[in-house]
Scaffold this motif. Structure first.
Motif, short mmCIF file in Angstrom:
data_model
loop_
_atom_site.label_atom_id
_atom_site.label_comp_id
_atom_site.label_asym_id
_atom_site.label_seq_id
_atom_site.Cartn_x
_atom_site.Cartn_y
_atom_site.Cartn_z
N ARG A 1 0.81 -1.21 0.00
CA ARG A 1 0.00 0.00 0.00
C ARG A 1 0.85 1.26 0.00
O ARG A 1 0.35 2.34 -0.34
CB ARG A 1 -0.94 -0.02 1.21
CG ARG A 1 -1.89 -1.23 1.22
CD ARG A 1 -2.89 -1.13 2.34
NE ARG A 1 -3.76 -2.30 2.39
CZ ARG A 1 -3.60 -3.32 3.23
NH1 ARG A 1 -2.59 -3.30 4.09
NH2 ARG A 1 -4.42 -4.33 3.21
N ASN A 2 2.11 1.16 0.36
CA ASN A 2 3.00 2.33 0.30
C ASN A 2 3.33 2.70 -1.14
O ASN A 2 3.27 3.87 -1.53
CB ASN A 2 4.29 2.06 1.07
CG ASN A 2 4.10 2.16 2.58
OD1 ASN A 2 3.11 2.73 3.05
ND2 ASN A 2 5.03 1.60 3.34
N SER A 3 3.70 1.70 -1.93
CA SER A 3 4.12 1.97 -3.30
C SER A 3 3.01 1.76 -4.32
O SER A 3 3.13 2.21 -5.46
CB SER A 3 5.30 1.06 -3.65
OG SER A 3 4.88 -0.30 -3.68
N GLY A 4 1.96 1.07 -3.90
CA GLY A 4 0.90 0.74 -4.84
C GLY A 4 1.19 -0.50 -5.67
O GLY A 4 0.38 -0.90 -6.50
N ALA A 5 2.35 -1.13 -5.43
CA ALA A 5 2.73 -2.31 -6.20
C ALA A 5 1.86 -3.50 -5.78
O ALA A 5 1.47 -3.63 -4.63
CB ALA A 5 4.19 -2.64 -5.99
N THR A 6 1.57 -4.34 -6.75
CA THR A 6 0.81 -5.56 -6.49
C THR A 6 1.56 -6.75 -7.09
O THR A 6 2.39 -6.59 -7.99
CB THR A 6 -0.60 -5.49 -7.08
OG1 THR A 6 -0.51 -5.31 -8.50
CG2 THR A 6 -1.40 -4.36 -6.46
N ASP A 7 1.26 -7.90 -6.60
CA ASP A 7 1.87 -9.12 -7.11
C ASP A 7 0.92 -10.27 -6.83
O ASP A 7 0.07 -10.18 -5.95
CB ASP A 7 3.21 -9.37 -6.43
CG ASP A 7 4.08 -10.35 -7.21
OD1 ASP A 7 3.65 -10.79 -8.29
OD2 ASP A 7 5.18 -10.67 -6.74
N SER A 8 1.05 -11.33 -7.56
CA SER A 8 0.23 -12.51 -7.33
C SER A 8 1.09 -13.75 -7.49
O SER A 8 2.14 -13.73 -8.14
CB SER A 8 -0.96 -12.56 -8.29
OG SER A 8 -0.52 -12.67 -9.63
N ASN A 9 0.64 -14.82 -6.90
CA ASN A 9 1.40 -16.06 -6.92
C ASN A 9 0.43 -17.23 -6.96
O ASN A 9 -0.57 -17.23 -6.24
CB ASN A 9 2.29 -16.14 -5.67
CG ASN A 9 3.47 -17.07 -5.86
OD1 ASN A 9 3.84 -17.40 -6.98
ND2 ASN A 9 4.06 -17.51 -4.76
N GLN A 10 0.69 -18.19 -7.81
CA GLN A 10 -0.15 -19.38 -7.92
C GLN A 10 0.72 -20.60 -7.66
O GLN A 10 1.77 -20.78 -8.28
CB GLN A 10 -0.78 -19.48 -9.31
CG GLN A 10 -1.63 -20.72 -9.51
CD GLN A 10 -2.90 -20.72 -8.67
OE1 GLN A 10 -3.56 -19.68 -8.55
NE2 GLN A 10 -3.23 -21.85 -8.08
N ILE A 11 0.27 -21.44 -6.74
CA ILE A 11 1.00 -22.66 -6.41
C ILE A 11 0.05 -23.85 -6.57
O ILE A 11 -1.04 -23.87 -5.99
CB ILE A 11 1.53 -22.62 -4.96
CG1 ILE A 11 2.48 -21.45 -4.79
CG2 ILE A 11 2.22 -23.92 -4.59
CD1 ILE A 11 2.75 -21.10 -3.36
N ASN A 12 0.45 -24.82 -7.34
CA ASN A 12 -0.28 -26.08 -7.48
C ASN A 12 0.69 -27.21 -7.15
O ASN A 12 1.75 -27.31 -7.77
CB ASN A 12 -0.83 -26.26 -8.90
CG ASN A 12 -1.86 -25.20 -9.25
OD1 ASN A 12 -2.80 -24.97 -8.51
ND2 ASN A 12 -1.66 -24.55 -10.39
N GLU A 13 0.35 -28.02 -6.18
CA GLU A 13 1.28 -29.05 -5.73
C GLU A 13 0.53 -30.34 -5.43
O GLU A 13 -0.48 -30.35 -4.74
CB GLU A 13 2.02 -28.58 -4.48
CG GLU A 13 3.26 -29.37 -4.16
CD GLU A 13 4.41 -29.07 -5.11
OE1 GLU A 13 5.03 -30.05 -5.60
OE2 GLU A 13 4.70 -27.88 -5.35
N VAL A 14 1.05 -31.43 -5.99
CA VAL A 14 0.54 -32.77 -5.69
C VAL A 14 1.41 -33.38 -4.61
O VAL A 14 2.64 -33.43 -4.75
CB VAL A 14 0.54 -33.66 -6.95
CG1 VAL A 14 0.06 -35.07 -6.60
CG2 VAL A 14 -0.34 -33.05 -8.03
N LEU A 15 0.79 -33.86 -3.53
CA LEU A 15 1.52 -34.31 -2.35
C LEU A 15 1.11 -35.75 -2.02
O LEU A 15 0.15 -35.98 -1.29
CB LEU A 15 1.22 -33.39 -1.17
CG LEU A 15 1.45 -31.89 -1.41
CD1 LEU A 15 0.84 -31.06 -0.30
CD2 LEU A 15 2.95 -31.61 -1.53
N PRO A 16 1.82 -36.72 -2.55
CA PRO A 16 1.48 -38.11 -2.26
C PRO A 16 2.03 -38.56 -0.91
O PRO A 16 2.94 -37.95 -0.34
CB PRO A 16 2.17 -38.87 -3.40
CG PRO A 16 3.35 -38.02 -3.75
CD PRO A 16 2.92 -36.59 -3.52
N GLY A 17 1.47 -39.65 -0.42
CA GLY A 17 1.95 -40.24 0.82
C GLY A 17 1.51 -41.67 0.94
O GLY A 17 0.52 -42.09 0.32
#
Length: 702
Positions: A445-461
């Motif tokens: 909110r100080n600079s107005g910069a935005t970013d996004s991140n998408q994570i898709n992970e398959v976790l077997p066990g």
């Protein structure tokens, strides 16, 4: 994206819950409060069961349940103190009160317990399960708990994310069958100090009819801990209710309000520590927090297959917290306790979290052939985190705002596990897989910069347990675990993948009556710990670490000597950095190679007495494995320490449903002087461990 923009998504999640209820409505089975039994089979809706001692014997992984009896007799006065007796767990006791635990499992970072997956009654306790895993608000108090379940392996498919070190489930006291009231008060006094701490606990509840039960509880912690500048005021109120709607339907509800306001004594310079380890050089440091938490769980028995159960959990919380601390800009390290502060920093943060998790459990087959216990589940979690930092110059009063961040997270998880029983149930193999899809939106909110991140992970066990005999069980498990990027990491270049690890266990367990023995080999290959790169001002996935060792534990109790119980546990831990660079092969900070805990209990004519304790070998405090301590106390080896505790309890009166008992304990019986390095807002210097303290507890139940 505004909060209003999230309303359609939340509404959709709620519609999904209602639809699940409607699908289950009217299908008959047995009471939902117990596992359904048909043709000698029962449906198990959770891989960890109800976190009782009986769940440990056949579990396909290393696991410790601290019962109410164990919690009392080892003189534990906080959740921190109780966890010191669990193999593979290490605690930096920052406050002596348990308000801000720093729990490390198998050498994973313990700062604010950021890599420990805490649950309360099976519901995520973490501030933000994905975007802010640190427990800088810990809305759990020791007296409200009935038991603690520490599952180191085998639970990652169902309980995620952030489960590299396993799962710690805090189980609150259940609603009693008959109406019951409990009043308990503990007074703690500290060696060479006039400070006193008062811990008051009230609980009243029971079943008002055959189908409705309710319980109220209140826990307050007031006074001063063992050091100067440690005034503490904590209140914890909760209400839980259980409604058996019909023979096949149950509704459980829980609501809690937690408040904490305390002074933080902080770390000491080496010189100040030697002069008076109870003093404080950080007189500007304070902490306050609030938490409003709730969950509702609906259970419906079904008659699919041999037996089945639908469970729909909805939960949410609104938490705030604010640390205030001194900050030095005049030269040297900003947190050097020997230097006066030029500025005051405070970091107000606000968390709004909502989640819904439907789960279907089904059992098929018969003991004569192949049996199956299938668990299908999914979860949606929404997180809204406000992350601010303000700085005020002490002389001029000028205020700056170095950080004003926001992070909104939408996370969807789906999982399936299928317990397959062979050889009349002697061999059980459970393959499973969890899928995590996480979308994060970051705003500066100080600079107005935005970013996004998408994570898709398959976790077997996969887990396996083989009953060699009625008493001996051999087990093995392997699982892939995920920790999502935190709010401080989802910025700049972005596109950071989560921290991923592979965990392995191989062990055997013996259980006969009250006696038991367990041996487990473990290895954690942490491939992608995120580390800050100052040259590029970004985070990179280069922090590879390896954690391996052996955990041994045993308990012996015999009827030949009534009232005698002996417990002993040992952990060998080899935790090293595997990242390329000058520190490759070095030991990880704060990871003691050797850990021992013990307790011996004997009943002397109604006086139940226990001598217990724990030992941790020395450890480094930095990645470079610096041996000599510098002048500020920021680096240098941390010496080993051994702490003995003593507890004696006596039942003074018992008639019908009324019981009056008294406990007396001495913690750190030999007044061992030990320390950690600084923690969080006071990261430089020696942080004194709790000295000798005396505790008297009176407990009345009627």
């Amino acid at each position: 994206m505004s909060s209003n923009d999230k309303l359609p998504q939340l509404a959709a999640a709620l519609r999904f819950s209602v639809l699940a209820y409607a699908m289950a409505y009217g299908v008959s089975a047995h009471a939902a409060s117990e596992a359904v039994e048909l043709n000698t089979l029962s449906v198990q809706s959770s891989v960890i069961g109800t976190s009782e001692e009986k769940d440990v014997a056949k579990y396909p992984g290393n696991r410790t349940v601290l019962s109410q009896e164990q919690l009392k007799k080892t003189a534990a006065t906080s959740i921190d103190g109780a966890l010191q007796h669990v193999p593979g767990v290490k605690v930096q006791d920052e406050t002596g009160t348990g308000v801000l635990p720093n729990v490390s499992v198998r050498g994973l970072s313990g700062s604010r317990s950021e890599r420990a997956q805490f649950l309360m009654d099976g519901v995520p306790l973490t501030l933000a399960p994905y975007g802010h895993t640190g427990q800088s608000v810990f809305p759990a108090t020791f007296n409200t708990l009935d038991r603690i379940d520490v599952v180191r392996g085998g639970a990652a498919v169902q309980y995620g994310p952030n489960n590299v070190g396993g799962v710690i489930n805090l189980v609150t006291k259940p609603i009693p069958n008959q109406w019951e009231t409990q009043i308990s008060n503990r007074i703690s006094a500290y060696e060479d100090s006039d400070n006193l701490m008062n811990n008051l606990y009230l609980r009243s509840g029971g079943w008002l009819s055959d189908d409705f039960g309710i319980q109220f509880s209140a826990n307050t912690l007031n006074g001063d801990s063992y050091r100067e500048h440690s005034d503490t005021d904590v209140t914890n109120f909760d209400i839980k209710a259980d409604w058996l709607i019909s023979d096949s339907q149950e509704l459980q509800a829980f609501i809690q309000r937690y408040n904490s306001d305390m002074e933080m004594p902080g770390a000491l310079s080496p010189t100040a520590y030697e002069a008076d380890r109870q003093q404080s050089q950080r007189l500007n440091d304070d902490y306050e927090a609030t938490a409003t938490r709730w969950h509702v769980k609906y259970l419906q028995d079904l008659d699919w297959g041999n037996s089945a159960q639908l469970e729909v959990l909805t939960f949410g919380h609104h938490d705030t917290r604010n640390f205030v601390w001194g900050f030095n800009t005049a030269g040297g390290h900003w947190a050097d306790p020997a230097q006066p502060s030029t500025d005051i920093r405070n970091s107000p943060r606000e968390f709004n979290v909502y989640g819904v998790e439907p789960k279907l459990s089904m059992s098929f087959g018969s003991q004569d052939t192949l049996t199956q216990n299938l668990i299908l589940g999914m979860r949606y979690v929404y997180e809204d985190v406000d992350y601010r930092l303000r700085q005020t110059n002490i002389n001029t009063g000028a205020v700056t705002v170095p950080r004003d961040w926001g992070l909104k997270t939408d996370a969807v998880a789906a999982y399936v596990s299928d317990e397959l029983g062979f050889m009349n149930g002697r061999l059980k193999v459970t393959p499973g897989v969890r899928f995590e899809s996480i979308h994060m939106n970051f705003e500066d909110r100080n600079s107005g910069a935005t970013d996004s991140n998408q994570i898709n992970e398959v976790l077997p066990g996969i887990t396996a347990a083989y009953n060699v005999t009625d008493e001996w069980v051999a087990y093995a498990n392997a699982q892939k675990s995920l920790r999502a990027p935190q709010i401080a990491q989802v910025r700049g270049a972005g596109d950071e993948e989560g921290e991923v690890s592979w965990n392995y266990e191989l062990g055997a367990r013996f259980t006969k009556g009250q006696s038991s023995f367990n041996a487990a080999l473990f290895q954690v290959d942490y491939k992608d710990q995120l580390q800050w790169q100052s040259a590029t001002q970004t985070f990179a996935n280069i922090g590879e670490t390896r954690h391996q060792g052996i955990e041994l534990s045993g308990r012996y109790a015999t009827q030949n000597v009534p009232g005698l119980s002996l417990g002993l546990a040992y952990t060998y831990l080899d935790a090293t950095s595997e990242a390329e660079g000058p520190n490759k092969g070095n030991e990880l900070p704060y990871a003691s190679k050797h850990q021992v805990s013990w307790d011996a209990t004997y009943d002397f004519s109604g006086y139940l007495s226990t001598l217990s304790g724990f030992y941790y070998s020395d450890a480094y405090s930095d990645n470079a494995n610096t041996v000599e301590e510098d002048a500020t106390g920021a680096t240098g080896k941390i010496p080993s320490y051994m702490v003995w505790n003593f507890n004696v309890s006596k039942e003074l009166y018992q008639q019908n449903n009324t019981t009056l008992s008294v406990d007396f304990s001495v913690n750190n019986l030999l007044d061992e002087e030990y320390y950690f390095r600084g923690v969080d807002t006071s990261p430089v210097g020696r942080y004194p461990g709790l000295g000798r303290s005396y505790n008297v507890t009176a407990n009345l139940t009627f």
